[in-house]
Design a protein around this motif. Structure first.
Motif, PDB file in Angstrom:
ATOM      1  N   ARG A   1       0.944  -1.082   0.049  1.00 39.81           N
ATOM      2  CA  ARG A   1       0.002   0.133   0.142  1.00 39.81           C
ATOM      3  C   ARG A   1       0.883   1.257   0.215  1.00 39.81           C
ATOM      4  NH1 ARG A   1      -1.748  -3.854   3.374  1.00 39.81           N
ATOM      5  NH2 ARG A   1      -0.564  -2.922   5.170  1.00 39.81           N
ATOM      6  N   LEU A   2       0.626   2.091  -0.930  1.00 40.97           N
ATOM      7  CA  LEU A   2       1.638   3.300  -1.108  1.00 40.97           C
ATOM      8  C   LEU A   2       1.285   4.403  -0.485  1.00 40.97           C
ATOM      9  CD1 LEU A   2       2.536   2.941  -4.860  1.00 40.97           C
ATOM     10  CD2 LEU A   2       3.938   1.963  -2.964  1.00 40.97           C
ATOM     11  N   ASP A   3       2.139   5.029   0.086  1.00 45.41           N
ATOM     12  CA  ASP A   3       1.896   6.415   0.853  1.00 45.41           C
ATOM     13  C   ASP A   3       2.701   7.453   0.108  1.00 45.41           C
ATOM     14  OD1 ASP A   3       1.260   8.572   2.299  1.00 45.41           O
ATOM     15  OD2 ASP A   3       2.300   7.887   4.157  1.00 45.41           O
TER      16      ASP A   3
ATOM     17  N   ASN B   1       6.330   5.869   0.751  1.00 40.94           N
ATOM     18  CA  ASN B   1       6.523   4.688   1.751  1.00 40.94           C
ATOM     19  C   ASN B   1       5.512   3.402   1.459  1.00 40.94           C
ATOM     20  OD1 ASN B   1       8.191   5.974   3.633  1.00 40.94           O
ATOM     21  ND2 ASN B   1       6.844   6.070   5.266  1.00 40.94           N
ATOM     22  N   ALA B   2       6.129   2.363   1.393  1.00 42.51           N
ATOM     23  CA  ALA B   2       5.259   1.243   1.170  1.00 42.51           C
ATOM     24  C   ALA B   2       5.137   0.429   2.539  1.00 42.51           C
ATOM     25  CB  ALA B   2       6.077   0.321   0.255  1.00 42.51           C
ATOM     26  N   ASP B   3       3.913   0.248   2.732  1.00 45.39           N
ATOM     27  CA  ASP B   3       3.339  -0.738   3.853  1.00 45.39           C
ATOM     28  C   ASP B   3       2.865  -2.033   3.195  1.00 45.39           C
ATOM     29  OD1 ASP B   3       3.123  -0.830   6.772  1.00 45.39           O
ATOM     30  OD2 ASP B   3       0.827  -0.736   6.619  1.00 45.39           O
ATOM     31  N   MET B   4       3.453  -3.191   3.904  1.00 48.67           N
ATOM     32  CA  MET B   4       3.287  -4.467   3.103  1.00 48.67           C
ATOM     33  C   MET B   4       3.019  -5.300   4.516  1.00 48.67           C
ATOM     34  SD  MET B   4       6.407  -4.388   0.420  1.00 48.67           S
ATOM     35  CE  MET B   4       7.138  -3.319   1.465  1.00 48.67           C
ATOM     36  N   ASP B   5       1.898  -6.211   4.216  1.00 55.77           N
ATOM     37  CA  ASP B   5       1.563  -7.491   5.032  1.00 55.77           C
ATOM     38  C   ASP B   5       2.520  -8.402   4.881  1.00 55.77           C
ATOM     39  OD1 ASP B   5      -0.515  -6.018   6.029  1.00 55.77           O
ATOM     40  OD2 ASP B   5      -1.904  -7.213   4.778  1.00 55.77           O
ATOM     41  N   VAL B   6       3.129  -8.799   5.819  1.00 49.49           N
ATOM     42  CA  VAL B   6       3.975 -10.055   5.970  1.00 49.49           C
ATOM     43  C   VAL B   6       3.692 -11.132   6.582  1.00 49.49           C
ATOM     44  CG1 VAL B   6       6.586 -10.652   6.487  1.00 49.49           C
ATOM     45  CG2 VAL B   6       5.877  -8.363   5.818  1.00 49.49           C
ATOM     46  N   VAL B   7       3.539 -12.232   5.987  1.00 46.92           N
ATOM     47  CA  VAL B   7       3.335 -13.755   6.708  1.00 46.92           C
ATOM     48  C   VAL B   7       4.580 -14.494   7.074  1.00 46.92           C
ATOM     49  CG1 VAL B   7       2.024 -15.820   6.666  1.00 46.92           C
ATOM     50  CG2 VAL B   7       0.939 -13.958   5.610  1.00 46.92           C
ATOM     51  N   ALA B   8       4.588 -14.627   8.300  1.00 52.55           N
ATOM     52  CA  ALA B   8       5.680 -15.488   8.780  1.00 52.55           C
ATOM     53  C   ALA B   8       5.408 -16.791   9.426  1.00 52.55           C
ATOM     54  CB  ALA B   8       6.698 -14.747   9.969  1.00 52.55           C
ATOM     55  N   GLU B   9       6.148 -17.718   9.015  1.00 51.87           N
ATOM     56  CA  GLU B   9       6.009 -19.236   9.368  1.00 51.87           C
ATOM     57  C   GLU B   9       7.197 -20.047   9.370  1.00 51.87           C
ATOM     58  OE1 GLU B   9       2.880 -20.909   6.753  1.00 51.87           O
ATOM     59  OE2 GLU B   9       3.747 -20.257   5.063  1.00 51.87           O
ATOM     60  N   GLY B  10       7.210 -21.144  10.155  1.00 53.47           N
ATOM     61  CA  GLY B  10       8.497 -22.019   9.761  1.00 53.47           C
ATOM     62  C   GLY B  10       8.782 -22.683  11.262  1.00 53.47           C
TER      63      GLY B  10
END
Length: 199
Positions: free
Chosen positions: A76-78, A87-96
């Motif tokens: 999502r750009l600001d 600015n770029a706001d990004m969802d991040v999925v972490a797994e492991g």
């Protein structure tokens, strides 16, 4: 260079600018020529157009072997017009194995723009990692993942393409003695100025 040649070239340059400001531009650029901030002729690119260009690049994966996998979703750009940056706001999925279950966090990155003449593209550059936060994790686990923020920033946005000019666009500019120049981030997208080519 004699004065007649210099005068002739200056006259041709002025003609190029005059054409660019009016009928010399392709019809699709007609609104681009009238820039509210006095930047002169150029190409206006809207925020929705930028987001559309980003789609093919995401999601982006980053793996820490045997430990963690991070997947970055579309930004999502600001638009920070006052700083001429985004600015770029990004969802991040972490797994492991390092986590009991997948966790969703937020990556925030700042960047500028540059024009790459070899393939007619506007690209992200001067990346700045701002933050990587996982509200659902314990502070110590979140701090551990933070270490990978700068690498994740580069994997997601290093030199990623936000816009590309068509070859026919440059053919028209070349005929007018112009080329893409300064890129200015506006409140609604960006403006690529057209400037005279060096004589």
């Amino acid at each position: 260079m004699d004065s007649d040649t210099s005068t002739r070239r200056n006259w041709l340059r002025r003609c190029g600018w005059a054409l660019a400001m009016g009928a010399g531009l392709p019809n699709s650029w007609a609104s681009d020529a009238a820039d509210d901030n006095g930047d002169g002729p150029g190409r206006a690119v809207s925020k929705p157009q930028l987001l559309e260009m980003l789609k093919p690049h995401f999601p982006v994966g980053y793996q820490v072997a045997g430990f963690l996998t991070l997947r970055v979703q579309q930004p999502r750009l600001d638009l920070l017009s006052q700083d001429n940056r985004m600015n770029a706001d990004m969802d991040v999925v972490a797994e492991g194995p390092a986590l009991n279950r997948p966790q969703t966090g937020q990556l925030n990155v700042g960047f500028g723009l540059r024009y790459e003449a070899s393939d007619r593209t506007v690209r992200a550059h001067q990346l700045r990692f701002n933050s990587l936060q996982f509200p659902g994790l314990r502070p110590e686990a979140s701090a551990l993942i933070q270490v990978y923020g700068p690498a994740l920033t580069e994997a997601a946005l290093q030199e990623v393409v936000l816009h590309q000019l068509e070859a026919r666009d440059l053919t028209m500019l070349d005929a007018l003695g112009l080329r893409p120049g300064k890129i200015r981030i506006t409140d609604t997208g960006l403006h690529i100025a057209f400037e005279p080519k060096p004589l």
